[in-house]
Design a protein around this motif. Sequence first.
Motif, PDB file in Angstrom:
ATOM      1  N   LEU A 130       0.824  -1.209   0.000  1.00  0.00           N
ATOM      2  CA  LEU A 130       0.000   0.000   0.000  1.00  0.00           C
ATOM      3  C   LEU A 130       0.861   1.263   0.000  1.00  0.00           C
ATOM      4  CD1 LEU A 130      -2.695  -1.212   2.554  1.00  0.00           C
ATOM      5  CD2 LEU A 130      -3.120  -0.646   0.152  1.00  0.00           C
ATOM      6  N   LYS A 131       1.942   1.234   0.772  1.00  0.00           N
ATOM      7  CA  LYS A 131       2.839   2.392   0.828  1.00  0.00           C
ATOM      8  C   LYS A 131       3.529   2.612  -0.515  1.00  0.00           C
ATOM      9  CE  LYS A 131       5.018   5.660   3.148  1.00  0.00           C
ATOM     10  NZ  LYS A 131       4.300   6.862   3.618  1.00  0.00           N
ATOM     11  N   ALA A 132       3.987   1.531  -1.132  1.00  0.00           N
ATOM     12  CA  ALA A 132       4.719   1.645  -2.395  1.00  0.00           C
ATOM     13  C   ALA A 132       3.815   2.081  -3.549  1.00  0.00           C
ATOM     14  CB  ALA A 132       5.385   0.312  -2.735  1.00  0.00           C
ATOM     15  N   ASN A 133       2.579   1.580  -3.562  1.00  0.00           N
ATOM     16  CA  ASN A 133       1.693   1.832  -4.702  1.00  0.00           C
ATOM     17  C   ASN A 133       0.726   2.989  -4.504  1.00  0.00           C
ATOM     18  OD1 ASN A 133       2.854  -0.285  -6.112  1.00  0.00           O
ATOM     19  ND2 ASN A 133       1.381  -1.776  -5.377  1.00  0.00           N
ATOM     20  N   TYR A 134       0.318   3.228  -3.244  1.00  0.00           N
ATOM     21  CA  TYR A 134      -0.723   4.232  -2.999  1.00  0.00           C
ATOM     22  C   TYR A 134      -0.277   5.329  -2.024  1.00  0.00           C
ATOM     23  CZ  TYR A 134      -3.460   0.551  -5.180  1.00  0.00           C
ATOM     24  OH  TYR A 134      -3.919  -0.399  -6.061  1.00  0.00           O
ATOM     25  N   TYR A 135       0.914   5.225  -1.502  1.00  0.00           N
ATOM     26  CA  TYR A 135       1.540   6.269  -0.689  1.00  0.00           C
ATOM     27  C   TYR A 135       0.792   6.565   0.619  1.00  0.00           C
ATOM     28  CZ  TYR A 135       4.026   6.767  -5.055  1.00  0.00           C
ATOM     29  OH  TYR A 135       4.749   6.495  -6.172  1.00  0.00           O
ATOM     30  N   PHE A 136       0.257   5.530   1.240  1.00  0.00           N
ATOM     31  CA  PHE A 136      -0.267   5.711   2.593  1.00  0.00           C
ATOM     32  C   PHE A 136       0.071   4.487   3.423  1.00  0.00           C
ATOM     33  CE2 PHE A 136      -3.840   3.465   0.616  1.00  0.00           C
ATOM     34  CZ  PHE A 136      -4.257   2.593   1.613  1.00  0.00           C
ATOM     35  N   LEU A 137       0.161   4.675   4.724  1.00  0.00           N
ATOM     36  CA  LEU A 137       0.474   3.608   5.661  1.00  0.00           C
ATOM     37  C   LEU A 137      -0.813   3.171   6.335  1.00  0.00           C
ATOM     38  CD1 LEU A 137       2.974   2.069   6.774  1.00  0.00           C
ATOM     39  CD2 LEU A 137       2.972   3.684   8.680  1.00  0.00           C
ATOM     40  N   CYS A 138      -1.212   1.951   6.103  1.00  0.00           N
ATOM     41  CA  CYS A 138      -2.473   1.459   6.663  1.00  0.00           C
ATOM     42  C   CYS A 138      -2.343   1.321   8.179  1.00  0.00           C
ATOM     43  CB  CYS A 138      -2.849   0.118   6.045  1.00  0.00           C
ATOM     44  SG  CYS A 138      -4.484  -0.460   6.550  1.00  0.00           S
ATOM     45  N   THR A 139      -3.314   1.870   8.891  1.00  0.00           N
ATOM     46  CA  THR A 139      -3.317   1.804  10.356  1.00  0.00           C
ATOM     47  C   THR A 139      -4.564   1.098  10.875  1.00  0.00           C
ATOM     48  OG1 THR A 139      -4.307   4.012  10.463  1.00  0.00           O
ATOM     49  CG2 THR A 139      -1.897   3.875  10.617  1.00  0.00           C
ATOM     50  N   CYS A 140      -5.134   0.219  10.066  1.00  0.00           N
ATOM     51  CA  CYS A 140      -6.313  -0.519  10.510  1.00  0.00           C
ATOM     52  C   CYS A 140      -5.914  -1.509  11.607  1.00  0.00           C
ATOM     53  CB  CYS A 140      -6.968  -1.253   9.343  1.00  0.00           C
ATOM     54  SG  CYS A 140      -6.084  -2.738   8.786  1.00  0.00           S
ATOM     55  N   SER A 141      -6.911  -2.054  12.304  1.00  0.00           N
ATOM     56  CA  SER A 141      -6.634  -2.947  13.427  1.00  0.00           C
ATOM     57  C   SER A 141      -5.881  -4.202  12.993  1.00  0.00           C
ATOM     58  CB  SER A 141      -7.948  -3.339  14.119  1.00  0.00           C
ATOM     59  OG  SER A 141      -8.827  -3.973  13.196  1.00  0.00           O
ATOM     60  N   ARG A 142      -6.151  -4.656  11.777  1.00  0.00           N
ATOM     61  CA  ARG A 142      -5.462  -5.858  11.290  1.00  0.00           C
ATOM     62  C   ARG A 142      -3.983  -5.587  11.032  1.00  0.00           C
ATOM     63  NH1 ARG A 142      -7.897  -9.235   6.494  1.00  0.00           N
ATOM     64  NH2 ARG A 142      -6.142 -10.523   7.161  1.00  0.00           N
ATOM     65  N   CYS A 143      -3.637  -4.353  10.740  1.00  0.00           N
ATOM     66  CA  CYS A 143      -2.244  -4.036  10.405  1.00  0.00           C
ATOM     67  C   CYS A 143      -1.405  -3.663  11.622  1.00  0.00           C
ATOM     68  CB  CYS A 143      -2.202  -2.901   9.382  1.00  0.00           C
ATOM     69  SG  CYS A 143      -2.595  -3.425   7.697  1.00  0.00           S
ATOM     70  N   ILE A 144      -2.023  -3.019  12.600  1.00  0.00           N
ATOM     71  CA  ILE A 144      -1.222  -2.529  13.723  1.00  0.00           C
ATOM     72  C   ILE A 144      -1.228  -3.467  14.927  1.00  0.00           C
ATOM     73  CG2 ILE A 144      -1.567  -0.136  13.030  1.00  0.00           C
ATOM     74  CD1 ILE A 144      -3.618   0.145  15.276  1.00  0.00           C
ATOM     75  N   ASN A 145      -2.065  -4.490  14.898  1.00  0.00           N
ATOM     76  CA  ASN A 145      -2.117  -5.445  16.003  1.00  0.00           C
ATOM     77  C   ASN A 145      -1.009  -6.484  15.838  1.00  0.00           C
ATOM     78  OD1 ASN A 145      -2.705  -7.278  18.006  1.00  0.00           O
ATOM     79  ND2 ASN A 145      -4.834  -7.632  17.376  1.00  0.00           N
ATOM     80  N   PRO A 146      -0.018  -6.526  16.734  1.00  0.00           N
ATOM     81  CA  PRO A 146       1.081  -7.485  16.570  1.00  0.00           C
ATOM     82  C   PRO A 146       0.620  -8.937  16.613  1.00  0.00           C
ATOM     83  CG  PRO A 146       1.165  -6.448  18.743  1.00  0.00           C
ATOM     84  CD  PRO A 146       0.145  -5.693  17.953  1.00  0.00           C
ATOM     85  N   GLU A 147      -0.498  -9.211  17.276  1.00  0.00           N
ATOM     86  CA  GLU A 147      -0.996 -10.581  17.344  1.00  0.00           C
ATOM     87  C   GLU A 147      -1.506 -11.073  15.996  1.00  0.00           C
ATOM     88  OE1 GLU A 147      -3.839 -10.999  20.436  1.00  0.00           O
ATOM     89  OE2 GLU A 147      -2.427 -10.532  22.050  1.00  0.00           O
ATOM     90  N   GLU A 148      -1.864 -10.125  15.102  1.00  0.00           N
ATOM     91  CA  GLU A 148      -2.349 -10.520  13.775  1.00  0.00           C
ATOM     92  C   GLU A 148      -1.273 -11.299  13.022  1.00  0.00           C
ATOM     93  OE1 GLU A 148      -4.903 -10.511  10.257  1.00  0.00           O
ATOM     94  OE2 GLU A 148      -5.285 -10.186  12.401  1.00  0.00           O
ATOM     95  N   SER A 149      -0.043 -10.777  13.019  1.00  0.00           N
ATOM     96  CA  SER A 149       1.057 -11.473  12.341  1.00  0.00           C
ATOM     97  C   SER A 149       1.356 -12.802  13.008  1.00  0.00           C
ATOM     98  CB  SER A 149       2.318 -10.604  12.347  1.00  0.00           C
ATOM     99  OG  SER A 149       2.142  -9.456  11.565  1.00  0.00           O
ATOM    100  N   GLN A 150       1.332 -12.819  14.324  1.00  0.00           N
ATOM    101  CA  GLN A 150       1.628 -14.053  15.058  1.00  0.00           C
ATOM    102  C   GLN A 150       0.599 -15.137  14.740  1.00  0.00           C
ATOM    103  OE1 GLN A 150       1.785 -12.863  19.169  1.00  0.00           O
ATOM    104  NE2 GLN A 150       3.571 -11.540  18.879  1.00  0.00           N
ATOM    105  N   ARG A 151      -0.671 -14.741  14.651  1.00  0.00           N
ATOM    106  CA  ARG A 151      -1.723 -15.723  14.355  1.00  0.00           C
ATOM    107  C   ARG A 151      -1.626 -16.238  12.926  1.00  0.00           C
ATOM    108  NH1 ARG A 151      -5.101 -12.304  17.782  1.00  0.00           N
ATOM    109  NH2 ARG A 151      -5.701 -11.096  15.940  1.00  0.00           N
ATOM    110  N   MET A 152      -1.034 -15.443  12.040  1.00  0.00           N
ATOM    111  CA  MET A 152      -0.879 -15.885  10.650  1.00  0.00           C
ATOM    112  C   MET A 152       0.214 -16.932  10.505  1.00  0.00           C
ATOM    113  SD  MET A 152      -1.203 -12.563   8.206  1.00  0.00           S
ATOM    114  CE  MET A 152      -2.797 -12.044   7.569  1.00  0.00           C
ATOM    115  N   GLU A 153       1.180 -16.929  11.424  1.00  0.00           N
ATOM    116  CA  GLU A 153       2.338 -17.807  11.277  1.00  0.00           C
ATOM    117  C   GLU A 153       2.402 -18.836  12.408  1.00  0.00           C
ATOM    118  OE1 GLU A 153       5.731 -16.086   8.945  1.00  0.00           O
ATOM    119  OE2 GLU A 153       5.336 -14.383  10.272  1.00  0.00           O
TER     120      GLU A 153
END
Length: 441
Positions: free
Chosen positions: A240-263
Amino acid sequence: MKNKVQSLKQGSCILTEKPFVHVLKSKYRKERCDHCFASEKVFRCSGCNYVYYCNRNCQTEAWALHKVECPFLKKIAPRIVPDAARVLARIILKLQRGGDLEKGFYTETCFRKFRDLMSHYHEIRTDPKRQEHLESLSMVLHDLLGENLMPNHTELQGIYGRLVVNGFNILDGEMNSIGTGIYLGVSVVDHSCTPNAVATFEGTTLSIRAIADIPSLDWSQIFISYVDLMQTPADRRAELKANYYFLCTCSRCINPEESQRMEVASCPNRNCEHPVIVLDGKDPLKCDECDTKVTEEFRSEFHEVRDFTKLQLASMRDVASDLDVCSICLARQKNVLHSLNLWHTKTLDLAFESAIEMGKWQEARTFGQLLLPGFRKYNGDFNPLLGLLYMKLGKIELFLEHIKEARDYLLEASKILRVTHGENHSLYRIQLIPLLMQTSN
C-alpha cells in the motif's frame, strides 16, 4: 452510473460505472474484444491492424476514441505498445478533446472529474522506480503521439500519477486481470483490510457491491481492499505504501498478534489441533490447550520449514506454479505448520491451481478441500475468490460424478456470488446456475 437506496443491505449494488478510459492487455488483443473485453471470435481493425472487435456495434461505440489513436498505432506497427503507455495515450487524447469535462457521479449530486483524482505528484517525483517507469513510457509516447500532442513533463507526471494511484485492474470472471481502467466516480472508495464492499466487473463495467449491511450511503464508511488480503500485515502495508503512498493503520495491520496468528505452528502433540505461536525469542513455550512443551528442536524446525516455504513461494511468483515443488513444501509442513498458517494456505492455493492446470482432478479435489478453511480465514466470508473456490470444487466434483458433493459446493458458491456479483451477473447466471441444474436430478 446508478446508485441505490441510502440504507444498504448485504448484496446491494452501491455504484455501477463505465470507465473513463480502458485498455485491454496486449497479450489478449487477438482473442478478446478491445472494447467490451468479451472472449470470442474477434475481427481486426482494418485501419491500424492492431486492435480487434467482436462485432460492429463494439467497433462503433469505440470509434470516438479509437479513430484518434488508430493512425498512431498504425504508424509504429509492428511494435506492441506497452499497456501503460496505451492507457496514458488514451487519457492524453481524451483530455485534449474535452474529456476533462466528463463527470463520474458517486451520488445523485456528487461527482469527480479526471483532474479531481489524486496524483500524489510530490511522492511520485521522489520515487525512483516510478520516475524510471515514467521516463520509459515518455519515450514510447513520443514515438506514438509525436512532439505536438505530448503534454509537458509536469502535466504528464500528473496524468501518470492519477493513473497509477487510481487505475483498476479489470478482472474477468475468474478474477484474472485482463486490462486497466480509470473510473472517475468509483475513485472515491477508500481501502480497508476489513472491507465491507467489493469491486466486480461485467466486461469493462465496474460495480461496487456491499458484502455487509451498511447503515447509509456514506462513502467515508464504505471500503474495498486495494491489495491481496492473503498477505502478512507487513507485506500489505509495504504494498500500500509503495503503490498508494499511505500507511495502513487498521486494526489488522497494527495489532502485533495478527502477524503471530498468521504464522502459527502445529501443536507438537499430534492429538491436539490447537495452533501454537512460535516466537523468535528464547522464552519457554507450551500449547495453551494441552500444555505440551515446544522444544528448541521443534522451534528450529518450524523456522526452517517456514523460511523454506517462503523461498519456494517467492521463486514461483512470476512463473507457473510447480506441483512437485508445492508437494515437497506440503510434505515438509506436515505436523509443523498449522493448517491455518498463512504460508501453508498459500502453498495449498498454488498446489490446487497447478493440479487443475495439469488435469489431476483427485489431487485438485484434495488440495481444494484442505484450502477452504485458511482461504476463508484470510479472505473473509464474502469474497469473490472464496466463491470461485467453491465453484471450482463443485466443477471438480461434477467431473468426478460426485453429485451430492458438487451440489453442496455450488450452493456455497451461490451464497457468496449472489452477494459479490448479483444474480444478473453472467458468472452467476450463465456459469453457476447451469452447473447447479446438473446436480438437481
